[in-house]
Design a protein around this motif. Structure first.
Motif, short mmCIF file in Angstrom:
data_model
loop_
_atom_site.label_atom_id
_atom_site.label_comp_id
_atom_site.label_asym_id
_atom_site.label_seq_id
_atom_site.Cartn_x
_atom_site.Cartn_y
_atom_site.Cartn_z
N ALA A 9 0.90 -1.38 0.01
CA ALA A 9 -0.06 -0.14 0.16
C ALA A 9 0.80 1.22 -0.03
O ALA A 9 1.95 1.19 0.27
N ASP A 10 0.27 2.38 -0.30
CA ASP A 10 0.81 3.76 -0.10
C ASP A 10 2.33 3.98 -0.92
O ASP A 10 3.29 4.16 -0.19
N ILE A 11 2.30 3.41 -2.26
CA ILE A 11 3.42 3.50 -2.94
C ILE A 11 4.02 4.88 -3.28
O ILE A 11 5.26 5.18 -2.98
N HIS A 12 3.08 5.77 -3.21
CA HIS A 12 3.32 7.22 -3.35
C HIS A 12 4.34 7.43 -4.27
O HIS A 12 5.28 8.46 -4.08
N GLY A 13 4.57 7.07 -5.62
CA GLY A 13 5.35 7.56 -6.47
C GLY A 13 6.92 7.05 -6.20
O GLY A 13 7.63 7.33 -6.96
N GLY A 37 -3.95 0.99 -2.86
CA GLY A 37 -4.39 2.19 -3.02
C GLY A 37 -2.94 3.41 -2.62
O GLY A 37 -2.10 2.85 -2.07
N ASP A 38 -3.29 4.59 -3.20
CA ASP A 38 -2.28 5.66 -3.10
C ASP A 38 -1.05 5.28 -3.72
O ASP A 38 0.08 5.35 -3.23
N VAL A 39 -1.11 4.99 -5.06
CA VAL A 39 -0.11 4.85 -5.89
C VAL A 39 0.80 6.32 -6.09
O VAL A 39 1.82 6.37 -6.23
N ASP A 41 1.02 10.74 -6.08
CA ASP A 41 1.08 12.07 -5.30
C ASP A 41 2.47 11.69 -4.31
O ASP A 41 2.77 10.47 -3.87
N ARG A 42 3.07 12.85 -4.16
CA ARG A 42 4.08 13.03 -2.88
C ARG A 42 5.44 12.35 -3.51
O ARG A 42 6.26 13.51 -3.75
N GLY A 43 5.78 11.15 -3.83
CA GLY A 43 6.77 10.94 -4.29
C GLY A 43 7.24 11.18 -5.56
O GLY A 43 6.38 11.81 -6.30
N ASN A 65 -7.38 7.35 -1.24
CA ASN A 65 -7.98 8.60 -1.38
C ASN A 65 -7.12 9.46 -2.51
O ASN A 65 -7.86 10.51 -2.89
N HIS A 66 -5.69 9.25 -2.53
CA HIS A 66 -5.37 10.06 -3.70
C HIS A 66 -5.66 9.91 -5.07
O HIS A 66 -5.61 10.50 -5.91
N GLU A 67 -5.84 8.40 -5.34
CA GLU A 67 -6.40 8.07 -6.69
C GLU A 67 -7.88 9.05 -6.89
O GLU A 67 -8.26 9.21 -7.89
N VAL A 146 -8.66 -3.00 1.89
CA VAL A 146 -9.12 -1.74 1.79
C VAL A 146 -8.20 -0.59 2.14
O VAL A 146 -7.49 -0.77 3.10
N HIS A 147 -8.22 0.69 1.41
CA HIS A 147 -7.22 1.54 1.78
C HIS A 147 -7.13 2.08 2.90
O HIS A 147 -6.20 2.09 3.72
N ALA A 148 -8.47 2.72 3.53
CA ALA A 148 -8.53 3.01 4.87
C ALA A 148 -9.79 2.55 5.59
O ALA A 148 -9.84 1.12 5.77
N GLY A 187 -4.09 0.38 4.34
CA GLY A 187 -2.95 1.40 4.29
C GLY A 187 -3.25 2.79 5.10
O GLY A 187 -3.94 2.79 5.98
N HIS A 188 -3.01 3.78 4.33
CA HIS A 188 -3.49 5.27 4.46
C HIS A 188 -2.87 5.78 5.85
O HIS A 188 -2.39 6.94 5.80
N THR A 189 -2.83 5.11 6.86
CA THR A 189 -2.33 5.60 7.94
C THR A 189 -0.86 5.03 8.16
O THR A 189 -0.68 3.87 8.62
N ILE A 212 -0.32 -1.50 6.85
CA ILE A 212 0.90 -1.81 6.07
C ILE A 212 1.52 -0.59 5.31
O ILE A 212 2.56 -0.60 4.66
N ASP A 213 1.04 0.62 5.54
CA ASP A 213 1.53 1.69 5.21
C ASP A 213 2.82 1.95 6.09
O ASP A 213 2.59 2.67 7.22
N CYS A 214 4.11 1.70 5.56
CA CYS A 214 5.30 1.98 6.62
C CYS A 214 5.92 3.50 6.13
O CYS A 214 6.93 3.64 6.29
MN LIG Z 1 -1.27 7.60 1.56
#
Ligand SMILES: [Mn+2]
Length: 245
Positions: A9-13, A37-39, A41-43, A65-67, A146-148, A187-189, A212-214
Motif C-alpha cells: 500500500a501507499d507506494i506514493h510515487g 491504494g495511494d500509488v 502523489d508526493r513521491g 484517497n489519492h486516486e 481496503v485502503h482506509a 494502508g492510509h495511516t 501496511i503503510d510504513c
Molecule cells: Mn497515503
C-alpha cells in the motif's frame, strides 16, 4: 509451483522502492499482488509506477484517497477547454483542485502533463479500473483489503453500503476488531502514526487489523509487502532523500 499472494500500500510515487521490493519478494507471474491504494502523489514518479503496474496483469489495483482526488482532477484538466468546461469550473471543482494540491499532487501532475494524449488516456482508463475494496480467502483465512475505512462502521453493515469516503478517507480504528473471522489489511495511516505501536514504521497487527503503510515517501519510512499465505513481511531499504529530477 506454490502461488503467493502479496499486498503493498501507499507506494506514493516511490518507483525505486517499488522495484526493489518486487525484487525482494521475487514476484512471479503466477503470484498475485494487491496494491491497496495511494500509488500517486508526493513521491517523485507516480505515473512511472502506474505504467509499471499496467504491464503486470498479476497486479490488482485498489483505489486510495489519492486516486480519488487525482481521478476527479485529471479527468477535468484533461478535457479540452470549451465553453462548457469553463462553465463547469464550479467552486466544487476549484476546491477539489486545491485539496489535491495540498495533498502532494505536484509530482503526479508533472509526470502526467509530459505524456502524450494517448498515454494520458491509458492512465485515466487504468485508474478507472481501481476497485474500492477486495475480499479474498487465502489458505482458509478471509481477508478484507481496503485502503482506509471503515467510516461509520457497524458490525452488521454490508460492505457495499460504505461510501468511497468511508472506505478511502476514514482512518481505520485499530482498537476495534471489525470482524471476528476476517483480517483487514489497510494502508492510509503510516504505522509511525499509530498510537502505542511498538514497531513504528513496520507492519502493525492488532485486533484483526494488519496496517501496511510504513511511510515509504517520508524520511525514515519504507515500503512494505505483506504475504497473505505466510504472514511474512518484506521491506524496501529505508527511504533516502532523492535528488530532484
Ligand atoms: Mn497515503
Amino acid at each position: 509451483m506454490a502461488i503467493s499472494v502479496y499486498a503493498i500500500a501507499d507506494i506514493h510515487g516511490e518507483y525505486d522502492l517499488f522495484m526493489e521490493l518486487l525484487n525482494k519478494i521475487a514476484l512471479k507471474d503466477s503470484d498475485t499482488l494487491y496494491v491497496i491504494g495511494d500509488v500517486v502523489d508526493r513521491g517523485p514518479h507516480p505515473v512511472k509506477v502506474l505504467q509499471q503496474m499496467m504491464l503486470m496483469p498479476n497486479v490488482i489495483p485498489l483505489a486510495g484517497n489519492h486516486e480519488l482526488m487525482a481521478m476527479e482532477c485529471l479527468n477535468f484538466l484533461n478535457e479540452e477547454i470549451t465553453d462548457e468546461s469553463i462553465a463547469s469550473l464550479e467552486p466544487e471543482m476549484l476546491d477539489n483542485l486545491l485539496v489535491w494540491q495540498k495533498n502532494g499532487s505536484a509530482s503526479t501532475l508533472d509526470e502526467f502533463t509530459r505524456l502524450d494524449p494517448e498515454e494520458r488516456l491509458d492512465i485515466l482508463d487504468y485508474l478507472s479500473e481501481f476497485q474500492l475494496y477486495e475480499q479474498v480467502q487465502v489458505n482458509g483465512q478471509k481477508y478484507l483489503l481496503v485502503h482506509a475505512g471503515l467510516g461509520g462502521y457497524l458490525p452488521q453493515r454490508p460492505l457495499d453500503s460504505y461510501s468511497p469516503a468511508e472506505l478511502l478517507w476514514t482512518r481505520a480504528d485499530y482498537d476495534t476488531c471489525y470482524f471476528d473471522d476476517v483480517l483487514v489489511i489497510s494502508g492510509h495511516t503510516p504505522t509511525q502514526l499509530i498510537e502505542d505501536n511498538p514497531r513504528p514504521g513496520y507492519i502493525y497487527r492488532a485486533n484483526n487489523h494488519i496496517a501496511i503503510d510504513c511511510g515509504a515517501c517520508f524520511d525514515g519510512g519504507r515500503l512494505a509487502a505483506f504475504c497473505l499465505d505466510t504472514g511474512e513481511e518484506y521491506y524496501s531499504g529505508d527511504h533516502q532523500d532523492h535528488e530532484n529530477e
